[in-house]
Design a protein around this motif. Structure first.
Motif, PDB file in Angstrom:
ATOM      1  N   ASP A  60      -7.461  -4.228  12.457  1.00  0.00           N
ATOM      2  CA  ASP A  60      -8.544  -3.913  11.536  1.00  0.00           C
ATOM      3  C   ASP A  60      -8.377  -4.589  10.175  1.00  0.00           C
ATOM      4  N   SER A  61      -7.189  -5.021   9.821  1.00  0.00           N
ATOM      5  CA  SER A  61      -6.947  -5.590   8.479  1.00  0.00           C
ATOM      6  C   SER A  61      -6.492  -7.036   8.590  1.00  0.00           C
ATOM      7  N   LYS A  62      -6.999  -7.748   9.535  1.00  0.00           N
ATOM      8  CA  LYS A  62      -6.558  -9.130   9.758  1.00  0.00           C
ATOM      9  C   LYS A  62      -6.934 -10.016   8.575  1.00  0.00           C
ATOM     10  N   ALA A 122      -6.299   2.252  -9.276  1.00  0.00           N
ATOM     11  CA  ALA A 122      -6.501   1.240  -8.232  1.00  0.00           C
ATOM     12  C   ALA A 122      -7.805   1.500  -7.475  1.00  0.00           C
ATOM     13  N   LYS A 123      -8.083   2.776  -7.149  1.00  0.00           N
ATOM     14  CA  LYS A 123      -9.341   3.100  -6.471  1.00  0.00           C
ATOM     15  C   LYS A 123     -10.537   2.707  -7.341  1.00  0.00           C
ATOM     16  N   LEU A 163       0.810  -1.216   0.000  1.00  0.00           N
ATOM     17  CA  LEU A 163       0.000   0.000   0.000  1.00  0.00           C
ATOM     18  C   LEU A 163       0.844   1.268   0.000  1.00  0.00           C
ATOM     19  N   HIS A 164       2.197   1.122  -0.001  1.00  0.00           N
ATOM     20  CA  HIS A 164       3.116   2.270  -0.026  1.00  0.00           C
ATOM     21  C   HIS A 164       2.895   3.202   1.170  1.00  0.00           C
ATOM     22  N   ASP A 223      -9.344   4.135   2.124  1.00  0.00           N
ATOM     23  CA  ASP A 223      -9.984   3.837   0.850  1.00  0.00           C
ATOM     24  C   ASP A 223     -10.435   2.376   0.790  1.00  0.00           C
ATOM     25  N   VAL A 224      -9.600   1.493   1.308  1.00  0.00           N
ATOM     26  CA  VAL A 224      -9.974   0.076   1.323  1.00  0.00           C
ATOM     27  C   VAL A 224     -11.176  -0.153   2.242  1.00  0.00           C
ATOM     28  N   ASP A 225     -11.150   0.524   3.404  1.00  0.00           N
ATOM     29  CA  ASP A 225     -12.276   0.378   4.333  1.00  0.00           C
ATOM     30  C   ASP A 225     -13.578   0.902   3.723  1.00  0.00           C
ATOM     31  N   ASN A 226     -13.520   2.005   3.001  1.00  0.00           N
ATOM     32  CA  ASN A 226     -14.721   2.553   2.355  1.00  0.00           C
ATOM     33  C   ASN A 226     -15.301   1.563   1.348  1.00  0.00           C
ATOM     34  N   VAL A 227     -14.434   0.940   0.577  1.00  0.00           N
ATOM     35  CA  VAL A 227     -14.917  -0.056  -0.380  1.00  0.00           C
ATOM     36  C   VAL A 227     -15.557  -1.219   0.349  1.00  0.00           C
TER      37      VAL A 227
END
Length: 837
Positions: free
Chosen positions: A27-29, A252-253, A15-16, A193-197
């Motif tokens: 949160d990203s397990k 990517a988004k 994710l840079h 952004d990942v969480d929003n998706v």
């Protein structure tokens, strides 16, 4: 490093995110499980993993001292991404680690490596290695690792390549954007952004259930996020420009939200088909517009940045000391060039003036050259006449020498003839005097007794009888004298004829006896004859031969040798070498031994003179020394004909409308004159390989340079005037005689290399050096053939060489049989199998 830290680092890199420590792991397990599924147990050394093993293998502190035995088991893990070998007892790594083709992260720190160079050479064989942990001693080793492994992203948890540069460049870019008052905002891509998706996807998924928003684990969403992140990471690694990076982030988004579109379409597929079609069309158009926009951005270039960088580079170059010094030197060179141009113009003017002065001298030189050519022709004619006169003079001298043996017999015969003639003359004189005296006495007696007629009748009768008897005696003496003269002439002619017949019979007996003698005796007699020849014949008696005369004599010897071989074979007699046949040919032609030896000396001197000028002479000289076989001359002659045929083919392709006779006439002119550079290349392509062609062309150019450098100054002036007068550029031309000579000499050198080992072994066996072997010497020669043949095969070869059991075989006979590769159905002939012992 445990599983938790590895997962944080991998997801942070994908994710840079610069600060991996602040990343929220809880949160990203689920997404971390997509990147790192599980870890193999520490007992991997005892258990063989299956083909669907995990992405990470942890072999930390397992006392491993040899990785080579584990490679086959590790290679079966097709999904292996990370390999941990921290804290083991490895002293080195296997040279080839290409079986670990999927490993991206490798930890080999805290091992017992002695030298870093073989370790790095082994790591070079891993195609996808991106992250490396290794113990380094100093900065030099770190620089070496970075230099040798250019594809690394991180080294010992420190980012390399563009990541650090990207993080360091972004503040300056933001400052430049703010200074330019740009309305564009900063484009970022983070966990939010990942969480929003994920939230949007969950909302769409829970519409049908009419339930509250709750987080549910969806494998479909996880796979989609993983694919988007992998594609994004790959593109970012290849990007060094900011607007490209921003485009990748937006792409990517966009790709992340595509799953929400598909989930919504799936929902309406079950509830409202019309709305489903509308959403599909909307999604397709939306995707096309966005892809067109990103393609336009990808095709853009940052011209301002490039222009700015170019301007800065130009300023740096202009302000550098090296460029300043170079500019000064360039200025000095320009001034020097101007000065030299002025001097060149002056010299050109002087040169033109000298040309005007030299023009009458050139005319005189041309006339002198024509006169010199005429004188040279006259000189050559005179040399031919002198050689003929010398030959006649030598022939007369030899005849005088051959007649010395019979001169004593002729002198004694002449002496006896003179004695008989003088004796017969003396007798005739006495008879004449006696007749004259009797005639005077008879006249006196007849006068005194004329008075008495009766008595005179009786006296006259008796006297007449005496006169008749005297006259008869005179006639008899004259006949005897004539008979003696005729007999003396016959005797003299018989002596001369017998002396010539004896001389010719002695020569033929010497030749026949020489054929029946052993080689050692022949060699001794030949050396003795040559020594006597050098004593009898002085150097001034050697007549110089021209090249044409020498080549005619060589051709006559070849033709005579061919006929002689046929006669010898029909008579079941042994063949001669070319050296032996040269003596036989000259003996039979001139009939005198000394005269034949004089011609041998002339031929040898002419060979030494012209051996470097003509290939035919060189081949004949090498055949005389038994360094080449007699069949090689036929091969060279065929090559000449082939080259002429190639020239004819080239000219026929060039002049398609001309008749064959005209083409042949042009071929004759080129053979007698010059060929162009392109024609030489076409000929070499047809008969030689590429490397050999380059060798011949380089030799031609060297000869051309030498010939140009050897031209006199006057001829150079004429050549320059001709070049100035000709407007078109003439093609490069070569003398055909030089061209064919270089080709034949190159092919002859290759053939000499082919026969080198055979010649050495043959001369070591041929003790009398006459080029002829007996059966014992031949079997000694065959001992050098490796692998060795059987005795039956040797005997069969010898029967083929000596079918009439003369116990004599020549050098050329052996080469003719040995170089036949089909003799025993083998691909390699016997000459190539000869080894020097």
């Amino acid at each position: 490093m445990n599983q938790r830290e590895i997962a944080k680092e991998v997801l942070a890199v994908s994710l840079h995110i610069a600060e991996a420590d602040k990343f929220n792991f809880e949160d990203s397990k689920k997404r971390m499980q997509l990147l790192t599924e599980s870890v193999l147990k520490t007992n991997l050394l005892r258990q063989k993993p299956n083909k669907n093993c995990n992405q990470t293998v942890d072999l930390e502190f397992q006392q491993i001292d040899n990785l080579k035995d584990l490679l086959p088991h590790l290679a079966e893990c097709s999904n292996l991404r990370e390999l941990i070998l921290h804290g083991n007892r490895l002293h080195t790594l296997p040279e080839d680690l290409s079986t670990l083709s999927t490993v991206e992260t490798l930890d080999i720190s805290n091992n017992l490596f002695d030298d870093i160079i073989p370790i790095i050479n082994a790591l070079k064989t891993m195609p996808k290695l991106l992250h490396l942990h290794i113990g380094l001693k100093d900065n030099n080793e770190e620089k070496y690792v970075i230099q040798q492994l250019p594809n690394l992203i991180t080294l010992n948890n420190r980012r390399l390549k563009f990541f650090d540069q990207l993080d360091s460049d972004r503040p300056s870019e933001r400052q430049s954007i703010k200074s330019e008052k740009s309305y564009q905002s900063e484009i970022t891509f983070n966990q939010e952004d990942v969480d929003n998706v994920e939230n949007l996807f969950n909302q769409i998924s829970n519409i049908e259930n009419n339930s509250n928003l709750q987080k549910t684990y969806s494998p479909q969403l996880a796979d989609h996020v993983k694919d988007v992140m992998t594609d994004f990471s790959t593109k970012v690694q290849q990007t060094h420009s900011k607007h490209f990076l921003d485009t990748h982030i937006l792409k990517a988004k966009y790709d992340l939200y595509e799953i929400c579109f598909r989930e919504l379409i799936d929902y309406f597929r079950n509830n409202n088909n019309k709305l489903e079609q509308v959403l599909k069309t909307l999604q397709q158009e939306h995707s096309n517009i966005f892809n067109d926009l990103t393609n336009i951005i990808y095709n853009l270039r940052d011209y301002k940045k490039i222009q700015k960088e170019n301007h800065e580079i130009e300023q740096l170059i202009q302000n550098s000391d090296i460029v300043i010094s170079q500019n000064k030197e360039i200025q000095l060179y320009k001034e020097e060039r101007d000065r030299l141009l002025i001097e060149k113009n002056k010299l050109q003017q002087q040169k033109d003036q000298q040309y005007e002065l030299l023009h009458p001298l050139q005319l005189q030189v041309k006339t002198l050259q024509s006169n010199v050519q005429l004188l040279e022709q006259e000189k050559e004619n005179l040399n031919n006449i002198i050689s003929q006169l010398e030959y006649q003079f030598a022939y007369q001298q030899q005849q005088q020498r051959s007649q010395r043996d019979s001169s004593k017999q002729i002198q004694s015969a002449n002496q006896s003839f003179q004695d008989i003639q003088s004796f017969s003359n003396f007798q005739t004189q006495q008879v004449v005097m006696l007749v004259k005296g009797t005639q005077t006495d008879n006249q006196r007696f007849f006068e005194k007794e004329s008075q008495t007629n009766d008595q005179e009748d009786n006296v006259n009768f008796t006297k007449s009888i005496d006169m008749q008897s005297f006259q008869q005696e005179i006639e008899d003496l004259q006949c005897q004298n004539e008979q003696l003269q005729q007999e003396n002439k016959k005797y003299l002619e018989m002596i001369i004829r017998r002396s010539k017949v004896e001389k010719s019979s002695n020569i033929m007996s010497e030749i026949s006896y020489k054929q029946n003698e052993s080689p050692s005796i022949i060699e001794k007699k030949r050396n003795k004859t040559l020594s006597e020849f050098h004593l009898l014949v002085q150097p001034q008696s050697f007549r110089p031969l021209t090249l044409k005369q020498l080549k005619d004599i060589i051709q006559d010897i070849y033709e005579s040798k061919s006929k002689h071989d046929i006669r010898q074979y029909e008579n079941k007699m042994p063949l001669e070498t070319i050296e032996q046949h040269m003596y036989t040919y000259l003996y039979c032609k001139y009939g005198l031994k000394n005269l034949a030896l004089e011609w041998v000396a002339c031929i040898i001197n002419a060979i030494q003179k012209y051996i470097t000028e003509d290939n035919d002479v060189a081949v004949f000289g090498l055949i005389l020394k038994n360094n080449l076989d007699e069949d090689f001359r036929l091969l060279q002659s065929q090559r000449k004909l082939n080259i002429e045929h190639i020239i004819q083919t080239i000219l026929q392709a060039k002049y398609k409308t001309k008749h064959v006779l005209e083409i042949k006439e042009i071929v004759k002119q080129k053979v007698a004159g010059q060929i162009t550079h392109q024609e030489a290349i076409d000929i070499l392509k047809s008969c030689l390989q590429e490397e050999e062609k380059e060798i011949i062309l380089s030799q031609l150019k060297m000869h051309q340079i030498k010939s140009v450098s050897s031209v006199s100054p006057i001829k150079k002036v004429n050549q320059k005037e001709q070049r100035r007068s000709s407007t078109q550029k003439e093609p490069i031309k070569y003398e055909f005689s030089v061209f064919i000579k270089l080709i034949l000499e190159y092919l002859m050198s290759l053939y000499q290399q082919y026969l080198a080992n055979f010649c050495i072994v043959f001369k070591s066996v041929d003790h009398d050096k006459d080029g002829i072997l007996n059966q014992q010497q031949f079997f000694k020669l065959t001992e050098s053939i490796k692998p060795s043949l059987q005795k039956e095969e040797y005997s069969k070869i010898y029967e083929m060489l000596d079918p009439f059991q003369n116990d004599k075989i020549t050098f050329s006979q052996i080469v003719r049989v040995f170089k036949n590769p089909q003799l025993y159905n083998k691909n390699v002939d016997l000459i190539q199998q000869i080894c020097i012992i």
